[in-house]
Every structure is written in structure tokens, then in C-alpha cells.
Design an enzyme around this catalytic site. Structure first.
Site, PDB file in Angstrom:
ATOM      1  CE  LYS A 182      -2.582  -2.797  -0.445  1.00 26.25           C
ATOM      2  NZ  LYS A 182      -2.440  -4.266  -0.410  1.00 26.25           N
ATOM      3  N   GLY A 238       9.900 -22.088  15.630  1.00 28.87           N
ATOM      4  CA  GLY A 238       9.124 -22.935  16.534  1.00 28.87           C
ATOM      5  C   GLY A 238       8.756 -24.259  15.888  1.00 28.87           C
ATOM      6  N   GLY A 273      -0.322 -14.107 -13.543  1.00 30.93           N
ATOM      7  CA  GLY A 273      -1.425 -14.156 -12.588  1.00 30.93           C
ATOM      8  C   GLY A 273      -2.115 -12.807 -12.459  1.00 30.93           C
ATOM      9  N   GLY A 283      -4.366 -11.987 -10.428  1.00 27.68           N
ATOM     10  CA  GLY A 283      -5.067 -12.028  -9.143  1.00 27.68           C
ATOM     11  C   GLY A 283      -4.808 -10.721  -8.414  1.00 27.68           C
ATOM     12  CB  VAL A 311       3.114 -19.041 -18.061  1.00 28.12           C
ATOM     13  CG1 VAL A 311       4.630 -19.087 -18.136  1.00 28.12           C
ATOM     14  CG2 VAL A 311       2.624 -17.598 -18.123  1.00 28.12           C
ATOM     15  CB  VAL A 313       0.584 -18.398  -9.755  1.00 31.33           C
ATOM     16  CG1 VAL A 313       1.050 -17.826 -11.074  1.00 31.33           C
ATOM     17  CG2 VAL A 313       1.735 -19.119  -9.047  1.00 31.33           C
ATOM     18  CG  HIS A 362     -24.838  16.310  -0.741  1.00 30.56           C
ATOM     19  ND1 HIS A 362     -24.725  15.527  -1.872  1.00 30.56           N
ATOM     20  CD2 HIS A 362     -24.778  17.601  -1.156  1.00 30.56           C
ATOM     21  CE1 HIS A 362     -24.614  16.305  -2.935  1.00 30.56           C
ATOM     22  NE2 HIS A 362     -24.640  17.569  -2.528  1.00 30.56           N
TER      23      HIS A 362
HETATM   24  P1  FAD Z   1       1.876 -14.195   8.095  1.00 26.15           P
HETATM   25  O1  FAD Z   1       1.610 -12.751   8.017  1.00 26.15           O
HETATM   26  O2  FAD Z   1       2.483 -14.862   6.923  1.00 26.15           O
HETATM   27  O3  FAD Z   1       2.793 -14.419   9.375  1.00 26.15           O
HETATM   28  C1  FAD Z   1       3.276 -15.665   9.727  1.00 26.15           C
HETATM   29  C2  FAD Z   1       4.509 -15.478  10.563  1.00 26.15           C
HETATM   30  O4  FAD Z   1       4.879 -16.741  11.092  1.00 26.15           O
HETATM   31  C3  FAD Z   1       5.711 -14.985   9.775  1.00 26.15           C
HETATM   32  O5  FAD Z   1       6.261 -13.870  10.424  1.00 26.15           O
HETATM   33  C4  FAD Z   1       6.682 -16.165   9.784  1.00 26.15           C
HETATM   34  O6  FAD Z   1       8.046 -15.776   9.838  1.00 26.15           O
HETATM   35  C5  FAD Z   1       6.289 -16.854  11.074  1.00 26.15           C
HETATM   36  N1  FAD Z   1       6.632 -18.274  11.101  1.00 26.15           N
HETATM   37  C6  FAD Z   1       6.381 -19.223  10.165  1.00 26.15           C
HETATM   38  N2  FAD Z   1       6.815 -20.425  10.577  1.00 26.15           N
HETATM   39  C7  FAD Z   1       7.359 -20.230  11.805  1.00 26.15           C
HETATM   40  C8  FAD Z   1       7.963 -21.088  12.750  1.00 26.15           C
HETATM   41  N3  FAD Z   1       8.081 -22.395  12.529  1.00 26.15           N
HETATM   42  N4  FAD Z   1       8.437 -20.549  13.893  1.00 26.15           N
HETATM   43  C9  FAD Z   1       8.319 -19.209  14.144  1.00 26.15           C
HETATM   44  N5  FAD Z   1       7.731 -18.364  13.299  1.00 26.15           N
HETATM   45  C10 FAD Z   1       7.249 -18.864  12.141  1.00 26.15           C
HETATM   46  N6  FAD Z   1      -4.140  -9.092   3.017  1.00 26.15           N
HETATM   47  C11 FAD Z   1      -5.077  -8.170   3.286  1.00 26.15           C
HETATM   48  O7  FAD Z   1      -6.006  -8.436   4.045  1.00 26.15           O
HETATM   49  N7  FAD Z   1      -5.008  -6.918   2.723  1.00 26.15           N
HETATM   50  C12 FAD Z   1      -4.015  -6.565   1.891  1.00 26.15           C
HETATM   51  O8  FAD Z   1      -3.983  -5.426   1.408  1.00 26.15           O
HETATM   52  C13 FAD Z   1      -3.011  -7.523   1.591  1.00 26.15           C
HETATM   53  N8  FAD Z   1      -1.993  -7.215   0.761  1.00 26.15           N
HETATM   54  C14 FAD Z   1      -1.025  -8.157   0.523  1.00 26.15           C
HETATM   55  C15 FAD Z   1       0.007  -7.824  -0.353  1.00 26.15           C
HETATM   56  C16 FAD Z   1       0.992  -8.746  -0.642  1.00 26.15           C
HETATM   57  C17 FAD Z   1       2.110  -8.385  -1.579  1.00 26.15           C
HETATM   58  C18 FAD Z   1       0.958 -10.031  -0.014  1.00 26.15           C
HETATM   59  C19 FAD Z   1       2.047 -11.031  -0.270  1.00 26.15           C
HETATM   60  C20 FAD Z   1      -0.064 -10.365   0.846  1.00 26.15           C
HETATM   61  C21 FAD Z   1      -1.075  -9.435   1.114  1.00 26.15           C
HETATM   62  N9  FAD Z   1      -2.148  -9.728   1.954  1.00 26.15           N
HETATM   63  C22 FAD Z   1      -3.107  -8.803   2.189  1.00 26.15           C
HETATM   64  C23 FAD Z   1      -2.266 -11.042   2.598  1.00 26.15           C
HETATM   65  C24 FAD Z   1      -1.802 -10.926   4.063  1.00 26.15           C
HETATM   66  O9  FAD Z   1      -0.470 -10.457   4.086  1.00 26.15           O
HETATM   67  C25 FAD Z   1      -1.892 -12.298   4.722  1.00 26.15           C
HETATM   68  O10 FAD Z   1      -3.228 -12.775   4.613  1.00 26.15           O
HETATM   69  C26 FAD Z   1      -1.525 -12.189   6.195  1.00 26.15           C
HETATM   70  O11 FAD Z   1      -0.230 -11.684   6.379  1.00 26.15           O
HETATM   71  C27 FAD Z   1      -1.632 -13.567   6.856  1.00 26.15           C
HETATM   72  O12 FAD Z   1      -1.380 -13.422   8.213  1.00 26.15           O
HETATM   73  P2  FAD Z   1      -0.820 -14.624   9.091  1.00 26.15           P
HETATM   74  O13 FAD Z   1      -0.579 -14.051  10.432  1.00 26.15           O
HETATM   75  O14 FAD Z   1      -1.699 -15.790   8.951  1.00 26.15           O
HETATM   76  O15 FAD Z   1       0.557 -15.035   8.421  1.00 26.15           O
HETATM   77  P1  NAD Z   2      -4.514 -15.042  -6.444  1.00 28.99           P
HETATM   78  O1  NAD Z   2      -5.063 -16.361  -6.112  1.00 28.99           O
HETATM   79  O2  NAD Z   2      -5.270 -13.809  -6.078  1.00 28.99           O
HETATM   80  O3  NAD Z   2      -4.259 -14.947  -8.019  1.00 28.99           O
HETATM   81  C1  NAD Z   2      -3.431 -15.830  -8.705  1.00 28.99           C
HETATM   82  C2  NAD Z   2      -3.845 -15.829 -10.161  1.00 28.99           C
HETATM   83  O4  NAD Z   2      -2.844 -16.524 -10.890  1.00 28.99           O
HETATM   84  C3  NAD Z   2      -5.158 -16.551 -10.410  1.00 28.99           C
HETATM   85  O5  NAD Z   2      -6.015 -15.717 -11.141  1.00 28.99           O
HETATM   86  C4  NAD Z   2      -4.742 -17.791 -11.179  1.00 28.99           C
HETATM   87  O6  NAD Z   2      -5.718 -18.213 -12.105  1.00 28.99           O
HETATM   88  C5  NAD Z   2      -3.483 -17.308 -11.886  1.00 28.99           C
HETATM   89  N1  NAD Z   2      -2.563 -18.383 -12.275  1.00 28.99           N
HETATM   90  C6  NAD Z   2      -2.212 -19.471 -11.548  1.00 28.99           C
HETATM   91  N2  NAD Z   2      -1.299 -20.207 -12.238  1.00 28.99           N
HETATM   92  C7  NAD Z   2      -1.076 -19.553 -13.424  1.00 28.99           C
HETATM   93  C8  NAD Z   2      -0.234 -19.799 -14.556  1.00 28.99           C
HETATM   94  N3  NAD Z   2       0.568 -20.858 -14.600  1.00 28.99           N
HETATM   95  N4  NAD Z   2      -0.265 -18.915 -15.583  1.00 28.99           N
HETATM   96  C9  NAD Z   2      -1.053 -17.823 -15.540  1.00 28.99           C
HETATM   97  N5  NAD Z   2      -1.870 -17.543 -14.488  1.00 28.99           N
HETATM   98  C10 NAD Z   2      -1.879 -18.391 -13.441  1.00 28.99           C
HETATM   99  O7  NAD Z   2      -3.038 -15.024  -5.798  1.00 28.99           O
HETATM  100  P2  NAD Z   2      -2.012 -13.860  -5.562  1.00 28.99           P
HETATM  101  O8  NAD Z   2      -2.337 -12.668  -6.387  1.00 28.99           O
HETATM  102  O9  NAD Z   2      -0.675 -14.473  -5.663  1.00 28.99           O
HETATM  103  O10 NAD Z   2      -2.292 -13.482  -4.047  1.00 28.99           O
HETATM  104  C11 NAD Z   2      -2.088 -14.460  -3.018  1.00 28.99           C
HETATM  105  C12 NAD Z   2      -2.984 -14.200  -1.845  1.00 28.99           C
HETATM  106  O11 NAD Z   2      -2.585 -13.031  -1.157  1.00 28.99           O
HETATM  107  C13 NAD Z   2      -4.415 -14.026  -2.265  1.00 28.99           C
HETATM  108  O12 NAD Z   2      -5.136 -15.152  -1.854  1.00 28.99           O
HETATM  109  C14 NAD Z   2      -4.899 -12.822  -1.549  1.00 28.99           C
HETATM  110  O13 NAD Z   2      -5.952 -13.147  -0.683  1.00 28.99           O
HETATM  111  C15 NAD Z   2      -3.723 -12.323  -0.736  1.00 28.99           C
HETATM  112  N6  NAD Z   2      -3.554 -10.895  -1.038  1.00 28.99           N
HETATM  113  C16 NAD Z   2      -4.544 -10.045  -0.676  1.00 28.99           C
HETATM  114  C17 NAD Z   2      -4.449  -8.718  -0.997  1.00 28.99           C
HETATM  115  C18 NAD Z   2      -5.556  -7.800  -0.621  1.00 28.99           C
HETATM  116  O14 NAD Z   2      -6.375  -8.172   0.206  1.00 28.99           O
HETATM  117  N7  NAD Z   2      -5.618  -6.593  -1.166  1.00 28.99           N
HETATM  118  C19 NAD Z   2      -3.366  -8.252  -1.715  1.00 28.99           C
HETATM  119  C20 NAD Z   2      -2.383  -9.145  -2.094  1.00 28.99           C
HETATM  120  C21 NAD Z   2      -2.495 -10.472  -1.738  1.00 28.99           C
END
Ligand code: FAD
Ligand code: NAD
Length: 478
Positions: free
Chosen positions: A57, A121, A187, A189, A244, A276, A450
Site C-alpha cells: 500500500k 518454533g 497471474g 489475481g 504460461v 499465482v 452530502h
Molecule cells: P503471516 O503474516 O504470513 O505471518 C506468519 C509469521 O509466522 C511470519 O512472520 C513467519 O516468519 C512466522 N513463522 C512461520 N513459521 C514459523 C515457525 N516455525 N516458527 C516461528 N515463526 C514462524 N491481506 C489483506 O487483508 N489486505 C491486503 O492489502 C493484503 N496485501 C497483501 C500484499 C501482498 C504483496 C501479499 C504477499 C499479501 C497481502 N495480503 C493482504 C495477505 C496478508 O499479508 C496475509 O493474509 C496475512 O499476512 C496472513 O497473516 P498470518 O498471520 O496468517 O501469516
Molecule cells: P490469487 O489467487 O489472487 O491470483 C493468482 C492468479 O494466478 C489466479 O487468477 C490464477 O488463475 C493465476 N494463475 C495461476 N497459475 C497460473 C499460470 N501458470 N499462468 C497464468 N496464471 C496463473 O493469488 P495472488 O495474487 O498471488 O495473491 C495471493 C494471496 O494473497 C491471495 O489469496 C490474496 O488473498 C492475498 N492478497 C490479498 C491482498 C488484498 O487483500 N488486497 C493483496 C495481495 C495479496
């Protein structure tokens, strides 16, 4: 050495740290184990704070400001000179925000009396967590309850293996030090659209390759169609039905092969982002006798209350079924902490907002029109375009619409889908209404300020009954 806790949480992402704070608030002696480190120091906050929600963000906001200044200010009568982007400065700003937010979690842990334990852990039998620190030293934490919150990792595909140079994942895409001339994205997505937008706004020529034939297949069809139209107008080249099949890195570029209806195609890019989907993170986590089962997709198997099949062991967030969203994991964390403390908390999985932070944003909550149709329940739909909202026109953000789906007999709101300005915040208004069992009429009768973007929510609710004021209604009702 062995320490005894009421609760040990593994993972300090939004699911784990929230669970730990809530458990401590409830008077439980709580520790949170985290293995993430940066520059030799433990870092809390998980994917969300470090390489997910917050840094993405930060870059979306920076790139949007640049794009607006370069392309949108003129119509407001603001004249800008020649513009350029300092990418390292933009990335450094993002890093500062990440450090600030992650530091905030550590502060909250201290304030609430959560013990932070640095290391990896591993769940042993009998609620014991073995923690191996970066220096190899091992300690065992004993607990009455263990909450697993280890999150997820990006999925790798053999046809485009990430080399962290030319082929990168979402983490690499948050760290680029210059704007790639041609950027490929596998992807279409959430990540593909958000990070594709960041670099596209900064000047990359972005091509998104998506295997599925339909754009945003999980979204309401009408909103997905409207969104695609807007993105195409913005110049985002999204190719649907493009599977792909291979990639070759040569001389700092990557040539990607993909198949579409017309045969095999090739494109060459300076960088390629593979996004993906993500997979549950369970490597090295469970001792064979921990008693915790995985489901058929590799997620930790849990019931509706996030209890695993091992008594006293719970799992929350991305590592369990359901949408991979930070807020979903956090709510699960609260639910589990409260259940451990003896409360009967349950979570409403039917009302989880989902947002894609493109410009304009796409947001939804509840059921899509297609899902309601499939359920066989009678329903009505109300839509309202931002074009007819004064605040949106004044802000030059009049693209998109609000759509509300309501039960035809009870009028209860079943879903809301928005593409348009501030969609993330608007959909939350409807989420609150839905949580209170609101009808479309209830929303329509609420007084909205408004001029606001949110008037589109009121008008869409009115449109469910053919009563919208600021556009002609297709359904004419008294
Ligand atoms: P995580 O945030 O993945 O945290 C897990 C933690 O566990 C990590 O710090 C890891 O190091 C630790 N861990 C793992 N294994 C061990 C172990 N064995 N011992 C100790 N520690 C360990 N979601 C939204 O809702 N809004 C968004 O705008 C959004 N944007 C995103 C943008 C991107 C680029 C990405 C990649 C994801 C985004 N997401 C978004 C998804 C969101 O980040 C995840 O859904 C969220 O972080 C999941 O939370 P979690 O606590 O389950 O896991
Ligand atoms: P996604 O599941 O949103 O999208 C992946 C896309 O890749 C799908 O449309 C799928 O059909 C496509 N795909 C898969 N294999 C492919 C291939 N071989 N060739 C071409 N297309 C292919 O996954 P993401 O964008 O990687 O995000 C991962 C997760 O992170 C999501 O589940 C999402 O919930 C979370 N996330 C959330 C936010 C948010 O809430 N704003 C932002 C980023 C990520």
C-alpha cells in the site's frame, strides 16, 4: 531450559500477534515465537507488515501520487513541470513505514505483557514448542494451549522459477530499485493487479498473463467486467486465457512462452513477477507425534472455531482454510484467544470484506449475484454509478459503481460489490449493516452526508426497490 505458559503462539503476523495480544489482555501468560529476522534482529508483523499489505500500500500510494501529478493534475488547472521518479527514495520510504509498523507490534507486546521469543518454533507432542534460535541454541516452551499462526509463502511454478533477479515474486517486486521498461506478470489475481499497477503507474509497460478465461473469476461478474474495462482504459495489458508454459532467462531478460486459443506466444520482459497464489507455511513446524493433521491441500486442518484435531492446539490465519486476508486471520486470533479464556466467541465467515487496492479500488462483501442465483433464493439488485455522484465528479473519480444484492422477500442485504473511489471504506459500511441484519431499505432510509462518495451506497440500496433519486430507475416502483 523450560518455561510454562498459558498460551504460546507460533508466528507474529496479523493472525498471531493479534491472538497473542488478546490472550494477554484476558490475563493469560502468553509468549509469541517468531523466526523472521532482518539484519540479525527479530522482526514481528509477518507477511502483512513486512512484505505484504503495508509495503504494497505504501508503494501503491506513492505511485498513485506520481501518476496523478503527471497525468491528472492538469484538468484541475495545476501545471507541473517535468516529472521524474526517484525509485530508491520511494523504496526507502516504504522501508521506513514497515520498520515503524513492525516496531509498533513490539511495543504492543511489551505494553500487554506478551513475551517475544526469537527463533523457529516446532510443535512437539503435549503442547510443547521447541524454539531454535538463529545461533542454534534450543529452548522448549510448555503451554496449556498452542496457537499456530505461521502464515503462507508464494507458490513457485516450475515453468517460471524465481531467481530473485529477473524472475521475482511479490517480495522482489516490492524491492526493485529501478522501473523495469517491460514488466511481465504471471497471474491477474490480487497481487498481479496491485503490483502491476504500482510499476505501470511509474512507467513500466506491463503485460499480465492469466491462465483463466474470466477476469477476477471469484468476483461479482458485473463488477469484474466494469473493472476490466477501467484497467484496459488505463493501459494495463491483461491477457486472459494465457497459460504460461516456459521461460528462459538470457542477458538480463526473460522470454516467456504461453499458450492461448491461437497457439504458442512469446514475450520478452526485463522483469517477471510470479504471483499465482500462496501456500500454507508448515515446513519444519510439526513433529511427527504433534497430533496435528493437515487437510488435503496442505493447510492445517481446523474446525469452525480454529481448533485442530489435537486438543489444546489451534491454528489461525493463512495457514488454515478460508481467504488469505490479514483481517480474517486477526479475527480468528481473537476468537481463539477468547475461546481459550472460556468465552463462546464465534466468527462470522459470511461477512469478510475483500479489497483489491488498484485505482479505483475493487471491494466486495457477502455473496455475489451469481452465488445468490445459484442458491435459488429470490433476489433483487440495485446498482448506482459514481458518475451520478457529485463528490465523485468533483474529485474526477467518477468511474465505477456500487452494486447491492438483497433477498427479494426479506430485503436482507446479501452482498455488496464496488469498483470506484474509496471502495474499501465504502464496502465496510455495508459490512456493518449486514452484520446487524440490515435490509436494503434500512440503508436507503439512513441519512448520508452530502456530498460524499458513500451516497452511491445509499442510492444503490434505494435502487434495489427502484427508488434511486439521482438516476432514472429501470424498475419503476411506488
Ligand atoms: P503471516 O503474516 O504470513 O505471518 C506468519 C509469521 O509466522 C511470519 O512472520 C513467519 O516468519 C512466522 N513463522 C512461520 N513459521 C514459523 C515457525 N516455525 N516458527 C516461528 N515463526 C514462524 N491481506 C489483506 O487483508 N489486505 C491486503 O492489502 C493484503 N496485501 C497483501 C500484499 C501482498 C504483496 C501479499 C504477499 C499479501 C497481502 N495480503 C493482504 C495477505 C496478508 O499479508 C496475509 O493474509 C496475512 O499476512 C496472513 O497473516 P498470518 O498471520 O496468517 O501469516
Ligand atoms: P490469487 O489467487 O489472487 O491470483 C493468482 C492468479 O494466478 C489466479 O487468477 C490464477 O488463475 C493465476 N494463475 C495461476 N497459475 C497460473 C499460470 N501458470 N499462468 C497464468 N496464471 C496463473 O493469488 P495472488 O495474487 O498471488 O495473491 C495471493 C494471496 O494473497 C491471495 O489469496 C490474496 O488473498 C492475498 N492478497 C490479498 C491482498 C488484498 O487483500 N488486497 C493483496 C495481495 C495479496
Amino acid at each position: 531450559m523450560s518455561d510454562k505458559y498459558d498460551v504460546v503462539v507460533i508466528g507474529s503476523g496479523p493472525a498471531g500477534y493479534v491472538a497473542a495480544i488478546r490472550a494477554a489482555q484476558l490475563g493469560l501468560k502468553t509468549a509469541c515465537v517468531e523466526k523472521w529476522q532482518k539484519d540479525g534482529k527479530m522482526v514481528n508483523g509477518g507477511t502483512c507488515l513486512n512484505v505484504g499489505c503495508i509495503p504494497s500500500k505504501a508503494l501503491l500510494d506513492s505511485s498513485h501520487k506520481y501518476h496523478d501529478a503527471a497525468h491528472a493534475y492538469q484538468s484541475h488547472g495545476i501545471v507541473t513541470g517535468e516529472m521524474s521518479v526517484d525509485v530508491p527514495a520511494m523504496i526507502a520510504r516504504k522501508e521506513k513505514i514497515v520498520a515503524q509498523m513492525a516496531g509498533g507490534i513490539s511495543g504492543l507486546f511489551q505494553a500487554n505483557g506478551v513475551t517475544s521469543v526469537f527463533g523457529s518454533g516446532r510443535l512437539l507432542a503435549g503442547h510443547k514448542v521447541e524454539v531454535t534460535a538463529a545461533d542454534g541454541s534450543v529452548q522448549t516452551l510448555e503451554a496449556d494451549n498452542v496457537i499456530i499462526a505461521t502464515g503462507s509463502l508464494p507458490i513457485n511454478i516450475p515453468v517460471a522459477p524465481v531467481d530473485n533477479d529477473v524472475i521475482i515474486d511479490s517480495t522482489g517486486a516490492l524491492e526493485l530499485q529501478e522501473v523495469p521498461k517491460r514488466l511481465g506478470v504471471i497471474g491477474a489475481g490480487v497481487i498481479g493487479l496491485e503490483l502491476g499497477s504500482v510499476w505501470g503507474r511509474l512507467g513500466s509497460e506491463v503485460v499480465v498473463l492469466e491462465a483463466l478465461p474470466d477476469f477476477l473469476a471469484m468476483m461479482d461478474k458485473q463488477i469484474a467486467k466494469e473493472s476490466l474495462k477501467i484497467f484496459k482504459k488505463q493501459g494495463l495489458d491483461i491477457r486472459m486465457g494465457a497459460r504460461v508454459t516456459g521461460s528462459e532467462v538470457k542477458d538480463g531478460q526473460v522470454t516467456v512462452s504461453y499458450e492461448n486459443g491461437e497457439g504458442t506466444q512469446q514475450e520478452t520482459f526485463d522483469k517477471l513477477i510470479v504471483c499465482v497464489g500462496r501456500r500454507p507455511y508448515t515446513e519444519g513446524l510439526l513433529a511427527p507425534d504433534s497430533g496435528v493433521n493437515l487437510d488435503e491441500r496442505g493447510f492445517i486442518f481446523v474446525d469452525d472455531y480454529c481448533a485442530t484435531n489435537a486438543p489444546g492446539v489451534w491454528a489461525v490465519g493463512d495457514v488454515v482454510r478460508g481467504p488469505m486476508l490479514a483481517h480474517k486471520g486477526s479475527e480468528e486470533g481473537v476468537m481463539v484467544a477468547e475461546r481459550i479464556a472460556g468465552q463462546k466467541t464465534a466468527m462470522n465467515y459470511d461477512i469478510i470484506p475483500n479489497v483489491i487496492y488498484t485505482h479505483p479500488e475493487i471491494a466486495s462483501v457477502g455473496l455475489t449475484e451469481e452465488e445468490v442465483k445459484q442458491s435459488g433464493e429470490p433476489y433483487e439488485v440495485g446498482t448506482f454509478p459514481f458518475m451520478a455522484i457529485g463528490r465523485a465528479v468533483a474529485a474526477d473519480q467518477a468511474e465505477g459503481m456500487v452494486k447491492i444484492v438483497a433477498h427479494a422477500e426479506t430485503d436482507r442485504v446479501l452482498g455488496c460489490h464496488i469498483v470506484g473511489p474509496s471502495a474499501a471504506d465504502l464496502v465496510q459500511q455495508v459490512a456493518i449493516a449486514m452484520e446487524f441484519g440490515s435490509s436494503a431499505e434500512d440503508i436507503g432510509m439512513t441519512v448520508f452526508g452530502h456530498p460524499t462518495f458513500s451516497e452511491a451506497v445509499k442510492e444503490a440500496a434505494l435502487a434495489v426497490h427502484g427508488h434511486a433519486i439521482h438516476m432514472p430507475n429501470r424498475k419503476k416502483r411506488k
